[in-house]
Design a protein around this motif. Structure first.
Motif, PDB file in Angstrom:
ATOM      1  N   ASN A 100      42.505  38.669  46.831  1.00 52.66           N
ATOM      2  CA  ASN A 100      43.853  38.446  46.319  1.00 52.66           C
ATOM      3  C   ASN A 100      43.850  37.185  45.463  1.00 52.66           C
ATOM      4  OD1 ASN A 100      46.583  38.744  45.950  1.00 52.66           O
ATOM      5  ND2 ASN A 100      47.102  37.650  47.820  1.00 52.66           N
ATOM      6  N   ILE A 101      43.221  37.283  44.315  1.00 51.40           N
ATOM      7  CA  ILE A 101      42.978  36.101  43.488  1.00 51.40           C
ATOM      8  C   ILE A 101      43.081  36.512  42.025  1.00 51.40           C
ATOM      9  CG2 ILE A 101      40.467  36.480  43.517  1.00 51.40           C
ATOM     10  CD1 ILE A 101      40.085  33.479  43.723  1.00 51.40           C
ATOM     11  N   GLY A 102      43.458  35.592  41.166  1.00 53.68           N
ATOM     12  CA  GLY A 102      43.551  35.896  39.738  1.00 53.68           C
ATOM     13  C   GLY A 102      44.715  36.831  39.448  1.00 53.68           C
ATOM     14  N   LYS A 103      44.440  37.845  38.634  1.00 56.13           N
ATOM     15  CA  LYS A 103      45.489  38.784  38.243  1.00 56.13           C
ATOM     16  C   LYS A 103      46.097  39.485  39.449  1.00 56.13           C
ATOM     17  CE  LYS A 103      46.707  39.965  34.394  1.00 56.13           C
ATOM     18  NZ  LYS A 103      47.785  39.291  33.648  1.00 56.13           N
ATOM     19  N   ALA A 104      45.240  39.830  40.425  1.00 59.91           N
ATOM     20  CA  ALA A 104      45.740  40.521  41.614  1.00 59.91           C
ATOM     21  C   ALA A 104      46.824  39.694  42.299  1.00 59.91           C
ATOM     22  CB  ALA A 104      44.587  40.789  42.588  1.00 59.91           C
ATOM     23  N   GLU A 105      46.565  38.399  42.414  1.00 59.16           N
ATOM     24  CA  GLU A 105      47.545  37.515  43.048  1.00 59.16           C
ATOM     25  C   GLU A 105      48.792  37.393  42.178  1.00 59.16           C
ATOM     26  OE1 GLU A 105      46.197  33.486  43.475  1.00 59.16           O
ATOM     27  OE2 GLU A 105      47.619  33.066  45.079  1.00 59.16           O
ATOM     28  N   GLU A 106      48.543  37.275  40.875  1.00 56.68           N
ATOM     29  CA  GLU A 106      49.638  37.069  39.931  1.00 56.68           C
ATOM     30  C   GLU A 106      50.633  38.229  39.944  1.00 56.68           C
ATOM     31  OE1 GLU A 106      48.109  36.257  35.962  1.00 56.68           O
ATOM     32  OE2 GLU A 106      49.893  37.221  35.123  1.00 56.68           O
TER      33      GLU A 106
END
Lengths: 373, 450
Positions: A100-106
């Motif tokens: 859950n990092i980068g675009k996924a988090e965004e």
């Protein structure tokens, strides 16, 4: 005169100190005995994360194709093919949920892919209304794999009943919703994958800083958070009633399917273990996981062999889970203590990850960059 | 006890302290920590006996504003005693609102703030001298010495605390902390990864803390000592997120220098504020006197003796508790044990119905911020207070015969995690007190030393 020199010196060190503490993302470490965190991040990105998303994207392509076939002809053959495609993608998803990092988090990707239990009310209301914003936070429990689980297994008692829904009076609306949910999952996944491939990969790998926003800290936190919440609590703990007065058998993953909750949990545990050990998702050699980083620090500190302890505990937890009924809701109904025992074994690994590994890595487990002393 | 000395060092200390404090408050506000630490959490951890001190909702901003303004008042020396009193009270109130944010350096500031109330720091070079039209060139020696003593206690006790086997013989926790600073330019990949460097830094830090008060006191070593102070604090600032503390300490140690040096600082300020120089400080209408004898100085001296006796003794209160201090932390705070250990914990709670035996686990993130959860997980007094909060919460929700059990694991200085709290003890029935907490499980190792 030297007053001014001293004050200039103080101001100079002040700025040096301030900028020094920032996330400078300096280049690779240098001497040979230094563990290369940048290489670890590059390995994670190139041989695990991006291949996982690429595979998921391909599986969702298959899902969308099967869905299209079903929409054009909602019969038993196409339903079975669509279910198979769904399960294949769902298993691959178990490898992706921890990032859950980068675009996924965004874009709150995870919240639009696997929030369960799905809300039948929300799904049915959306279908009845015929217009909906699937990206809206209120629809997080009406989209993704769990919504498809309901649409493919839960809208009727038997397959005949289910097909009757899609061929019935409101059939078009159901097919439309099934189609929209599937397309959206594919679109979101492509968005995340494209971002990793084009931009995010480099910024992830270069962000070797030690602050809470550095990649090592973030990926460690995401990983532990997923293990504790997504795997331990959601898949086993919550349905087994660990967090409630009574067991909640309808909270298992893939509840309407009713047969694969164990398979999904085992896949998730494999994914967690593989990531820990740096096992490549593609055909490249496996190196540079958390395990190797722990080995490096362990040698430095002459501490316990955390790598071995954590792997052993993952295996114990895996044994406990594989002894369960393929359907966790069945297991809960027949003998819930086996569920809570599996939970306890998973829990022991949380301690090793969240206490011992975090201490060894010296990463902050909160995102508040507040002062220490 | 009645010798007099030049008032300039005290005036400079007052100015720099006020400016630093004002800047600290602005920085705290600017970083959004007022919301994050005091307004967002639904529950706050209180100090024993200060449970009534809580954040004030939106008024918390006013509290910080008052604190910042009183710091300006201190810097300017405007209605100094009132400014210093308001600063001490507001700053201490802020620190008491939630012990999650406890830092030794905040405690240090509260103590200095308290001292400042009683010191005639506005007798010279202040707005008050202008307002009252009189200024004093000399103040009693004990006024400046008391600040020196406070600083000496901080350093020396921090050094004493390092005289233990983990720090000196295992180079812990630096052996954990330094390798994680791999991204520092030049030293990150090399020195920071070397064992000899961890040991050198441990020993150097200990020697520095023990020696620095004496090196600062003697004129011959003073400049060298100040150089060390600057180097040490800048170095720690680069390595660790310790905010304003290094700068406050660097500036504070200037008080050890001669009056001549401080007069130079003051004339430097004069030059900076050329336009206002008639207005600030040495305006023509101010009459200068020699020796200031503060009103009530007899009582102030008695009070200071009590204050410093307390300061010298309180760090040793841990001797009254059984078990390992680092493990149980009974008597750990307020003792200048600065950056002394690395402790990580994981604590979950079971709410059990004592009658039916049915139980469920609590999701801590429902009640605590990640920062609070982190701090709670390895400190017994936090664990107890939170257990009571949970007990009250679930009782109020209609749960019956509520019992609260903690399952807790803690790792200390790189040792493998061990069970920390006796999970058969119903914490809801345990009371907070100064007595030893017998539900803390023993530490299965030994740390020798002070």
């Amino acid at each position: 005169m030297w007053i001014r020199n001293i004050s200039i010196a103080i101001i100079a060190v002040f700025f040096a100190a301030c900028s020094g503490s920032d996330d400078s993302g300096m280049g690779p470490g240098g001497s040979a005995d230094d563990f290369d965190r940048q290489a670890m991040l590059a390995h994670m990105a190139d041989n695990i994360i991006i291949p996982v998303y690429a595979d998921l994207d391909a599986k969702l392509d298959g899902l969308v194709a099967a869905k299209n076939a079903f929409v054009s002809q909602p019969d038993q053959t196409n339903l079975l093919a669509l279910r198979t495609a769904w399960l294949e993608a769902y298993k691959t998803w178990q490898y992706a949920e921890m990032f859950n990092i980068g675009k996924a988090e965004e874009i709150d990707y995870n919240f639009q892919m696997n929030v369960y239990p799905t809300s039948v009310t929300d799904v049915e209301n959306n279908i009845a209304a015929g217009s909906y914003d699937l990206s809206h936070v209120n629809n997080n429990d009406a989209v993704g794999f769990p919504a498809l689980d309901y649409l493919l297994y839960g809208v009727g008692e038997t397959d005949t009943d289910i097909l009757a829904v899609y061929n019935g009076e409101n059939g078009a609306a159901y097919l439309q919703y099934l189609s929209d949910v599937s397309d959206r999952m594919k679109a979101l996944t492509s968005e995340v994958l494209t971002d990793w491939q084009s931009l995010y990969r480099d910024s992830f790998v270069k962000n070797t800083g030690t602050s809470a926003t550095g990649s090592v800290s973030k990926i460690t936190n995401d990983y532990i958070y997923y293990y504790e919440k997504g795997l331990r609590a959601n898949k086993i703990g919550i349905p087994a009633g660990v967090f409630s007065a009574e067991p909640l058998p309808d909270r298992v993953e893939a509840y309407y399917n009713g047969e694969v909750s164990r398979e999904l949990a085992m896949t998730a545990l494999d994914a967690v273990k593989d990531f820990f050990n740096g096992v490549s998702y593609n055909s490249n050699p496996s190196t540079n996981g958390f395990a190797d980083y722990l080995n490096y620090l362990n040698e430095l500190n002459a501490g316990e062999d955390l790598n071995a302890l954590i792997n052993a505990q993952f295996n114990t937890a895996g044994d406990a889970i594989s002894g369960l009924n393929p359907s966790f809701s069945q297991q809960i109904a027949t003998d819930n203590t086996m569920m809570t025992q599996a939970y306890d074994e998973l829990q022991k690994a949380v301690v090793l990850l969240k206490v011992d590994m975090v201490q060894a890595f010296n990463v902050s487990i909160d995102y508040v960059d507040a002062d220490g002393d | 006890m009645n010798r007099f000395t030049d008032a300039a060092p005290l005036a400079v200390f007052r100015i720099l302290f006020g400016v630093m404090m004002c800047f600290s408050i602005i920085r705290f506000w600017y970083n959004g920590w007022i919301e994050k630490l005091y307004l967002e959490p639904s529950f706050h951890f209180s100090y024993y006996g200060f449970e009534w001190v809580k954040p004030l909702g939106s008024w918390t901003y006013v509290l910080f504003a008052v604190c910042g303004l009183s710091a300006v008042g201190i810097a300017l020396g405007y209605r100094y005693r009132i400014s210093a009193s308001v600063f001490f009270l507001s700053f201490t109130y802020i620190e008491l609102m939630d012990k999650t944010t406890y830092l030794n350096h905040y405690y240090f500031i509260s103590l200095v703030g308290f001292l400042m109330i009683f010191l005639p720091a506005s007798a010279y070079y202040s707005l008050d001298t202008f307002r009252l039209k009189k200024s004093y060139r000399k103040v009693p020696c004990w006024t400046i010495d008391s600040i020196k003593l406070m600083l000496a206690i901080v350093y020396f006790y921090a050094g004493l605390a390092k005289l233990n086997s983990d720090w000196l013989l295992r180079a812990m926790p630096l052996k954990i902390w330094l390798p994680s600073k791999y991204d520092l330019p030049l030293v990150g990949g090399s020195f920071m990864q070397q064992e000899w460097f961890h040991f050198s830094m441990s020993w150097a830090g200990m020697l520095y803390d023990l020696a620095i008060p004496f090196l600062l006191l003697y004129r011959k070593t003073r400049l060298l000592a100040f150089g060390l102070v600057v180097f040490f604090h800048v170095f720690t600032r680069v390595l660790f997120p310790i905010g304003m503390f290094p700068f406050i300490m660097i500036v504070s140690t200037l008080i050890f220098f001669d009056a001549g040096f401080h007069h130079k600082i003051l004339s430097f300020i004069d030059k900076l504020t050329d336009r206002f120089s008639g207005w600030i400080g040495r305006g023509a209408s101010v009459t200068f006197y020699e020796n200031l004898i503060p009103t009530g100085s007899k009582w102030i001296k008695v009070m200071l003796i009590g204050f410093f006796a307390f300061q010298l003794l309180i760090p040793f209160r841990y001797l009254f508790y059984p078990g390992e201090l680092f493990w149980s932390e009974e008597g750990f705070r307020f003792s200048w044990r600065v950056m002394l250990m690395d402790k990580v914990g994981y604590t979950t709670y079971l709410i059990r119905n004592g009658e039916t035996g049915k139980s469920f686990e609590v999701d801590n993130s429902d009640f605590l911020t990640p920062f609070q959860e982190k701090q709670m997980s390895f400190q017994p007094d936090f664990i107890l207070e939170y257990a009571h909060y949970l007990g009250d919460h679930f009782s109020a929700q209609g749960h019956e015969n509520v019992e609260v059990y903690a399952r807790s694991y803690v790792a200390l200085n790189g040792r493998l995690s061990q069970p920390f709290i006796n999970d058969t003890v119903n914490l809801y029935r345990e009371k907070e007190s100064f007595k030893p907490k017998n539900w803390i499980l023993p530490f299965n190792d030994e740390i020798k030393g002070l």
